[in-house]
Design an enzyme around this catalytic site. Structure first.
Site, short mmCIF file in Angstrom:
data_model
loop_
_atom_site.label_atom_id
_atom_site.label_comp_id
_atom_site.label_asym_id
_atom_site.label_seq_id
_atom_site.Cartn_x
_atom_site.Cartn_y
_atom_site.Cartn_z
N GLU A 167 0.81 -1.22 0.00
CA GLU A 167 0.00 0.00 0.00
C GLU A 167 0.85 1.27 0.00
O GLU A 167 0.72 2.13 0.89
CB GLU A 167 -0.96 -0.02 1.19
N ASN A 208 2.20 -4.11 -3.61
CA ASN A 208 0.82 -4.56 -3.44
C ASN A 208 -0.06 -3.39 -3.02
O ASN A 208 0.33 -2.59 -2.16
CB ASN A 208 0.80 -5.65 -2.36
N HIS A 243 -10.15 -6.53 -2.25
CA HIS A 243 -11.16 -6.60 -1.19
C HIS A 243 -12.44 -5.95 -1.74
O HIS A 243 -12.70 -4.77 -1.49
CB HIS A 243 -10.69 -5.89 0.07
N GLU A 273 -5.56 -10.72 -2.26
CA GLU A 273 -6.27 -10.68 -0.97
C GLU A 273 -7.79 -10.68 -1.19
O GLU A 273 -8.52 -9.99 -0.48
CB GLU A 273 -5.87 -9.44 -0.16
N ASP A 275 -11.66 -10.94 -1.19
CA ASP A 275 -12.86 -11.36 -0.47
C ASP A 275 -14.03 -10.49 -0.93
O ASP A 275 -13.84 -9.38 -1.42
CB ASP A 275 -12.70 -11.32 1.06
#
Length: 357
Positions: A167, A208, A243, A273, A275
């Protein structure tokens, strides 16, 4: 007679209890994930040389047999969800603790699963001694260098890929003003990549962020990756966190377009990551589950179709263990429910992988 009657009564009752228990066991067995035609996500992905994975937590990996079973059967790549972060590995300046991360890596070895390390330089998950140390530029460079060299060397040859800088970009597109940025300067990103490569020349290195779609943030993340490549920094890939419904893009077509321009830079793209909470969708519970399934399937298809994407990792796999429960309260974001039963999202991904055998 009274004693005999009492004994007979007890025997009858025991027989009834045994009968009820046997029926209950037969009709309500311990939850186990469904085996679809003997093939798992992992076995289907292997036919495409594709990596399908999950973040894992050490406690259920140790304490829950079904958790271990599903991880070993369904996935060929894992990420320690929290236990390769700075604060867990390096709680004091002169002390490292690899205990829980080592257990995850050992499990992966035993089941022929690749491991991703996450994350070497990030503004979250830092111990107080770093945040409150008031270090000079030279001191903080030494701390970051020591951390990267020690951690990466400890796992040299055991980690498939390292999330080196996590990030680094703000939502408005500027570089995030982290402790590393403000004290060392923007060159901390180049330095972290170079130090990681020195410690393990064979691991894949990536940066990332939640920069999956097409907007000012993703443009800045792309520009950063491009500049790093132009400067000769050892950058192999970028990670799209994904996400969905929480900061990340939900438009798979935009994500596909974004992936293409990284291919032109010679960079791989990894979905790292993913979801998808169901409460971002309207409709009945069944309709929410179907919308969730379509989102997982669409993103998997984007990655399968791209020339430079061969990895999709979810941030957990069972709704029993998800970070979102405590962080945002979002509901049921993963592909297995709390009882380890596969949801429509699992079946949708299975079918997508099956189509591409």
């Amino acid at each position: 007679m009274k004693l005999r009657s009492f004994i007979a009564y007890i025997l009858v009752m025991l027989a009834i209890v045994w009968s009820i228990s046997s029926t209950s066991i037969a009709t309500n067995p311990e939850p186990q994930p469904t085996d679809l035609a003997g093939e798992s996500l992992r076995s289907l992905a292997a036919k495409r040389d594709f990596l399908i994975g999950t973040a894992v937590q050490p406690q259920p990996l140790q304490d829950e047999p079904t958790y271990r079973e599903v991880v070993a059967r369904e996935f060929n790549i894992i990420i320690p969800e929290n236990h390769t972060k700075f604060s867990r590995l390096h709680p004091e300046r002169d002390r490292y603790d690899f205990t829980q991360a080592d257990a995850i890596v050992q499990f992966a070895k035993e089941h022929d699963i690749k491991v991703i390390g996450h994350a070497l330089a990030w503004f979250h998950a830092l111990p107080r001694w770093v945040v409150e140390g008031n270090f000079s530029r030279e001191e903080l460079m030494e701390i970051l260098h020591d951390h990267i060299q020690t951690v990466v060397d400890h796992y040299r040859g055991q980690i498939y890929a390292w999330d080196v800088v996590n990030e680094p970009v703000e939502a408005n597109g500027s570089l995030r003003e982290t402790i590393w940025y403000k004290t060392i300067g923007p060159e901390y990103i180049d330095l972290a990549l170079r130090w990681t490569r020195e410690a393990d020349p064979d691991t894949l290195l990536y940066i990332n962020d939640y920069a999956e779609g097409l907007n000012s943030k993703s443009q800045s993340f792309y520009n950063l990756a491009k500049e790093l490549r132009q400067r000769g920094a050892p950058l192999d890939a970028v990670g799209f966190q994904t996400h969905v419904g929480f900061l990340s893009a939900d438009n798979s077509e935009e994500v596909a377009e974004n992936m293409k321009r990284y291919a032109e830079l010679g960079l791989e793209v990894m979905i790292t990551e993913m979801d998808v909470p169901i409460d971002q969708f309207s409709g009945t519970p069944e309709e929410q589950l179907e919308a969730q399934a379509k989102m997982y399937q669409d993103f998997l298809k984007v990655c399968l179709d791209a020339s430079n994407c061969n990895t999709l990792v979810m941030w957990g796999f069972t709704d029993r263990h998800t970070w979102l429960t405590g962080f945002t309260g979002s509901k049921d974001p993963l592909i297995f429910d709390k009882s380890y039963q596969p949801k429509p999202a699992y079946h949708a991904m299975w079918e997508e992988l099956k189509k591409t055998e």
